[in-house]
Motif scaffolding. Structure first.
Motif, PDB file in Angstrom:
ATOM      1  N   ARG A  21       0.855  -1.322  -0.277  1.00  0.00           N
ATOM      2  CA  ARG A  21      -0.197   0.203   0.244  1.00  0.00           C
ATOM      3  C   ARG A  21       0.992   1.255  -0.282  1.00  0.00           C
ATOM      4  NH1 ARG A  21      -2.524   1.391   5.316  1.00  0.00           N
ATOM      5  NH2 ARG A  21      -0.537   0.745   7.290  1.00  0.00           N
ATOM      6  N   GLU A  72      -9.385   4.905   4.173  1.00  0.00           N
ATOM      7  CA  GLU A  72      -9.264   3.547   5.227  1.00  0.00           C
ATOM      8  C   GLU A  72      -7.631   2.859   4.778  1.00  0.00           C
ATOM      9  OE1 GLU A  72     -11.809   1.367   7.483  1.00  0.00           O
ATOM     10  OE2 GLU A  72     -12.584   1.869   5.602  1.00  0.00           O
ATOM     11  N   SER A  73      -7.384   3.168   3.561  1.00  0.00           N
ATOM     12  CA  SER A  73      -6.733   2.004   3.241  1.00  0.00           C
ATOM     13  C   SER A  73      -5.083   1.978   4.134  1.00  0.00           C
ATOM     14  CB  SER A  73      -6.342   1.621   1.701  1.00  0.00           C
ATOM     15  OG  SER A  73      -6.381   2.766   0.612  1.00  0.00           O
ATOM     16  N   ASP A  74      -5.210   3.339   4.422  1.00  0.00           N
ATOM     17  CA  ASP A  74      -3.573   4.175   5.126  1.00  0.00           C
ATOM     18  C   ASP A  74      -4.175   5.372   5.405  1.00  0.00           C
ATOM     19  OD1 ASP A  74      -1.167   4.147   5.736  1.00  0.00           O
ATOM     20  OD2 ASP A  74      -0.512   3.490   3.628  1.00  0.00           O
ATOM     21  N   ASP A 108       1.645   7.220  -1.355  1.00  0.00           N
ATOM     22  CA  ASP A 108       1.315   6.188  -1.856  1.00  0.00           C
ATOM     23  C   ASP A 108       1.068   5.758  -3.284  1.00  0.00           C
ATOM     24  OD1 ASP A 108       0.004   8.341  -2.370  1.00  0.00           O
ATOM     25  OD2 ASP A 108      -1.953   8.061  -2.391  1.00  0.00           O
TER      26      ASP A 108
END
Length: 355
Positions: free
Chosen positions: A76, A239-241, A274
Motif C-alpha cells: 500500500r 481507509e487503506s492507509d 502511495d
C-alpha cells in the motif's frame, strides 16, 4: 546566511561519516550487509531481496507506485529512498517508534501485516543462506569472529550497510563547496524560490538533507509528520492507509506522513506515500493549490481537510518559475551515488539463478 549554515552542516556530515566508516569491523559488517541486502534468499520464495524495492539506480527507492511482496502482491506504500539515514529521527513513512535501523529490518523480513519478504524463522533462514550463491562463512567470520548466522547479526549488518549509503555529491553540494559553475542560472533561480518565504519549501524540507521540519526561528522539530492535503474523504484519508493515526490512534494524526528527503528526488518518482503523483510538476501543482482535488479518483478536496498542516497553504507560481524550481530539484541528484560500486550487488549474476 542559510546557505552558509548548509555548507557548515555538509562539512560536518562528510567529516562525521569519514570518521565512522574507518573501522575495520564496520567495513566488514557493511560488506556482509551488502551481500544480505542483495540476497533473495532472505525471502520466503527466494525471489525478493531488499534491493528489489530499494534499487541503486533510483537512489535505493524504486520506480513503481507501490512495492510488491514475495507473493507478487502490491503493498500500500511507495518505497522510501535509502541514503543519509543518520539524519532521520525515525524510519518508515509514518512510525515514530521505528528509531533503530536494525530493529526496523524486522518489519520487511517478518511482518504479516503488511507481508513483504515473509522470511522463515531464523534456523530455516540460516540454512537457506548456506545455500546462497554468496559464501557467507568468511563474511560472518570477518564481521563477528566466527561463522554463526543469527538474526541479530543479520539485522546489524543490514543496518550498517544502509548507513554507508551516503549521498553528498550533487551539483548543489558542489555549488555550496565553492564551484559556482555547478548550478545553471535556472537552477540558481529555483534555489532562490525554494528558500523563499513565499513558497515555504524549507519549512518541511529543511536541513542539509531537505527532510527536517523547521519552526519559525529555523529550529529543527523532531519526529514531525504532516497531512499535506492529498485527500479529504469520509475517513479523512482513504481507509487503506491512515498514516500516523495507525500508530497513535489520535484523530488529529489521520493522514500524517513524514516529509522525505528531496535529495535525488528526480530519481525517486512516483511521489507521495502511495505513489499517487507521477511527476514533480504534479507535486508542485499540489502544493501551489494547497491540496489536491479528487486525487486518484478519491472524491474530496484535500485543501479542506481539517488535519491538513498549516504549512501547506498554497502559493502562486508562474510556469517559468515552476521550471526553475524543477531545475533546482534536479540539481540535488548525485549521479556518482547511484553508480558507486561499493553500494552495488556484489555479483550482478549471483541472484540471477538460484541453486
Amino acid at each position: 546566511m542559510r546557505l552558509v549554515v548548509c555548507l557548515g552542516l555538509l562539512i560536518l556530515c562528510i567529516w562525521g561519516w569519514s570518521k565512522w566508516q574507518g573501522g575495520q569491523e564496520q567495513q566488514a559488517l557493511a560488506e556482509l550487509g551488502r551481500h544480505l541486502f542483495y540476497d533473495k534468499r532472505l525471502s520466503a520464495n527466494n525471489n525478493l531481496a531488499c534491493s528489489d524495492c530499494h534499487q541503486q539506480a533510483y537512489a535505493f527507492a524504486d520506480s513503481r507506485r507501490l512495492s510488491f511482496n514475495t507473493h507478487g502482491k502490491a503493498g500500500r506504500r511507495n518505497s522510501l529512498a535509502l541514503f543519509n539515514l543518520a539524519s532521520y529521527d525515525s524510519f518508515t513513512w509514518a512510525n515514530p517508534l521505528q528509531t533503530e535501523l536494525a530493529f526496523q529490518a524486522l518489519i520487511p523480513l517478518f511482518s504479516d501485516d503488511p507481508v513483504e519478504m515473509a522470511a522463515s524463522e531464523i534456523d530455516v533462514l540460516a540454512q537457506n543462506l548456506t545455500l546462497s550463491q554468496y559464501d557467507y562463512a568468511p563474511l560472518f567470520n570477518a564481521a563477528f569472529g566466527d561463522t554463526e548466522i543469527s538474526l541479530t547479526r543479520i539485522t546489524a549488518a543490514l543496518a550498517v550497510f544502509q548507513m554507508t549509503l551516503q549521498s553528498y555529491n550533487s551539483p548543489y553540494d558542489q555549488y555550496l563547496a565553492g564551484n559556482k559553475q555547478a548550478l545553471s542560472d535556472e537552477a540558481i533561480a529555483g534555489m532562490v524560490l525554494f528558500e523563499s518565504e513565499r513558497l515555504g519549501c524549507r519549512r518541511c524540507h529543511g536541513g542539509i538533507n531537505f527532510n527536517q521540519t523547521l519552526d519559525a526561528q529555523g529550529r529543527v522539530q523532531l519526529n514531525e509528520f504532516h497531512n499535506t492535503g492529498l485527500y479529504y474523504s469520509d475517513m479523512g484519508y482513504p481507509e487503506s492507509d491512515l498514516g500516523l493515526y495507525e500508530v497513535s490512534f489520535e484523530q488529529s494524526d489521520n493522514g500524517k506522513f513524514r516529509a522525505p528527503s528531496l535529495r535525488n528526488v528526480t530519481l525517486t518518482a512516483p511521489y507521495m506515500h502511495d505513489g499517487s503523483m507521477a511527476h514533480l510538476a504534479q507535486v508542485i501543482d499540489h502544493y501551489s493549490r494547497g491540496g489536491s482535488l479528487n486525487l486518484k479518483g478519491v472524491q474530496g478536496d484535500g485543501r479542506l481537510n481539517p488535519n491538513k498542516s498549516e504549512l501547506v497553504s498554497g502559493f502562486g507560481l508562474t510556469e517559468p518559475e515552476k521550471n526553475q524550481l524543477i531545475a533546482f530539484l534536479a540539481a540535488l541528484t548525485d549521479s556518482k551515488f547511484i553508480q558507486n560500486p561499493r553500494f552495488s550487488a556484489p555479483n550482478e549474476q549471483a541472484n540471477a539463478k538460484l541453486r
